[in-house]
Design a protein around this motif. Sequence first.
Motif, PDB file in Angstrom:
ATOM      1  N   LEU A  51      73.981  10.804  86.474  1.00 49.79           N
ATOM      2  CA  LEU A  51      72.556  10.602  86.019  1.00 49.79           C
ATOM      3  C   LEU A  51      71.788  11.872  86.020  1.00 49.79           C
ATOM      4  CD1 LEU A  51      72.080   6.929  87.511  1.00 49.79           C
ATOM      5  CD2 LEU A  51      72.706   7.422  85.149  1.00 49.79           C
ATOM      6  N   ILE A  62      64.970  12.068  83.469  1.00 48.91           N
ATOM      7  CA  ILE A  62      64.198  12.602  82.310  1.00 48.91           C
ATOM      8  C   ILE A  62      62.745  12.271  82.242  1.00 48.91           C
ATOM      9  CG2 ILE A  62      66.407  12.468  80.841  1.00 48.91           C
ATOM     10  CD1 ILE A  62      65.316   9.783  79.674  1.00 48.91           C
ATOM     11  N   GLU A  63      62.294  11.471  83.124  1.00 50.65           N
ATOM     12  CA  GLU A  63      60.866  11.043  83.059  1.00 50.65           C
ATOM     13  C   GLU A  63      60.599  10.479  84.230  1.00 50.65           C
ATOM     14  OE1 GLU A  63      58.398   7.674  80.465  1.00 50.65           O
ATOM     15  OE2 GLU A  63      59.691   9.003  79.476  1.00 50.65           O
ATOM     16  N   LEU A  93      62.990   7.372  84.787  1.00 48.57           N
ATOM     17  CA  LEU A  93      63.994   7.081  83.653  1.00 48.57           C
ATOM     18  C   LEU A  93      65.047   8.256  84.038  1.00 48.57           C
ATOM     19  CD1 LEU A  93      61.957   6.360  80.451  1.00 48.57           C
ATOM     20  CD2 LEU A  93      63.110   4.632  81.984  1.00 48.57           C
ATOM     21  N   THR A 142      69.230   9.536  82.235  1.00 46.27           N
ATOM     22  CA  THR A 142      70.048   9.211  81.194  1.00 46.27           C
ATOM     23  C   THR A 142      71.366   9.526  81.774  1.00 46.27           C
ATOM     24  OG1 THR A 142      69.450  11.353  80.230  1.00 46.27           O
ATOM     25  CG2 THR A 142      68.670   9.640  79.318  1.00 46.27           C
ATOM     26  N   ASP A 145      73.934   9.600  76.799  1.00 44.53           N
ATOM     27  CA  ASP A 145      72.443   9.423  76.555  1.00 44.53           C
ATOM     28  C   ASP A 145      72.053   8.137  76.414  1.00 44.53           C
ATOM     29  OD1 ASP A 145      71.650  12.125  76.296  1.00 44.53           O
ATOM     30  OD2 ASP A 145      72.321  12.380  74.342  1.00 44.53           O
ATOM     31  N   ASP A 146      72.470   7.216  77.146  1.00 47.04           N
ATOM     32  CA  ASP A 146      72.208   5.788  77.516  1.00 47.04           C
ATOM     33  C   ASP A 146      71.048   5.894  78.648  1.00 47.04           C
ATOM     34  OD1 ASP A 146      73.560   4.204  75.874  1.00 47.04           O
ATOM     35  OD2 ASP A 146      75.303   4.668  76.928  1.00 47.04           O
ATOM     36  N   THR A 147      70.045   5.156  78.403  1.00 44.70           N
ATOM     37  CA  THR A 147      69.001   5.275  79.495  1.00 44.70           C
ATOM     38  C   THR A 147      68.858   4.239  80.496  1.00 44.70           C
ATOM     39  OG1 THR A 147      67.617   6.253  77.929  1.00 44.70           O
ATOM     40  CG2 THR A 147      66.507   5.373  79.928  1.00 44.70           C
ATOM     41  N   MET A 161      66.565   2.566  84.004  1.00 46.25           N
ATOM     42  CA  MET A 161      65.142   2.586  84.713  1.00 46.25           C
ATOM     43  C   MET A 161      65.526   2.404  86.148  1.00 46.25           C
ATOM     44  SD  MET A 161      61.545   0.902  83.720  1.00 46.25           S
ATOM     45  CE  MET A 161      62.258  -0.768  83.996  1.00 46.25           C
ATOM     46  N   HIS A 172      59.338  -0.992  81.208  1.00 51.27           N
ATOM     47  CA  HIS A 172      58.493   0.123  81.567  1.00 51.27           C
ATOM     48  C   HIS A 172      57.164   0.365  80.939  1.00 51.27           C
ATOM     49  CE1 HIS A 172      57.917   4.787  81.496  1.00 51.27           C
ATOM     50  NE2 HIS A 172      58.857   4.539  82.492  1.00 51.27           N
ATOM     51  N   TYR A 178      64.516  -1.871  79.723  1.00 54.89           N
ATOM     52  CA  TYR A 178      65.622  -1.247  79.981  1.00 54.89           C
ATOM     53  C   TYR A 178      66.313  -2.133  81.263  1.00 54.89           C
ATOM     54  CZ  TYR A 178      63.087   2.925  78.251  1.00 54.89           C
ATOM     55  OH  TYR A 178      62.308   3.677  77.321  1.00 54.89           O
ATOM     56  N   GLN A 188      67.938  -1.891  84.946  1.00 52.17           N
ATOM     57  CA  GLN A 188      67.401  -0.840  85.933  1.00 52.17           C
ATOM     58  C   GLN A 188      68.047  -1.258  87.114  1.00 52.17           C
ATOM     59  OE1 GLN A 188      63.114  -2.074  85.889  1.00 52.17           O
ATOM     60  NE2 GLN A 188      63.537  -3.394  87.677  1.00 52.17           N
TER      61      GLN A 188
END
Length: 208
Positions: A122, A125-126, A148, A150, A154-156, A158, A188, A194, A196
């Motif tokens: 992982l 990214i945020e 967050l 990925t 590129d799946d996200t 939380m 979020h 998402y 999590q």
Amino acid sequence: IRCRVTSSDSDNNFLRSMTAEDDSGGVEIMVGERKLHTTYPEGLELALHLKGCALGYRYGVLQVGSKADSYSSYDVDYLSTKVNIDRVIERGHNVEPVTPQQSYIAELSGDRCGVLTTINDLRLIESTSIDTLQHETLEYASWRGYALFTDRSDDTLMVYTREDAAYANEQIPSDRLSISGIVQYGKHPNGRSYYQLKMRYAEDCTIY
């Protein structure tokens, strides 16, 4: 239901509840007391007696507890009293290490909510812990709030951490990470929902 404890409130990210699971899935038990890890350590075998309990879902996780008041926005309230707790939760004597299930983000689904899971590779990214208006960047991000991540697809994913968790202000490593926690499904602040992971303690994050 016979199951094993999978959570810990030792670092205060879980509060007044604990999770347990068997081969069929996970459940959150709304105990209503603090320092549950001293009475119900991770890996402890439990027998849950659900007659008379209220059941409901929050963040995708099946909750067990007392029936909430009619004016409450929740379906399930805490067991709270010792009489209720002892009626519902029968402590076993056997404690065994609990191994998280391995998963990719894309494999997460509703039936995985409440289950202790590890997701690998992982990248952050945020994070809501930084102030972008002050030009803070991800190198300053801590666990506090919403983060967050990925994976290589590129799946996200939380990760939410309570502000008074013991590790909330620790910096999130900039490396590729493996994160373990209880699977949930939540919203979020950006308005999107998402899957999590709710970590138990700082050690639930390791360098991949």
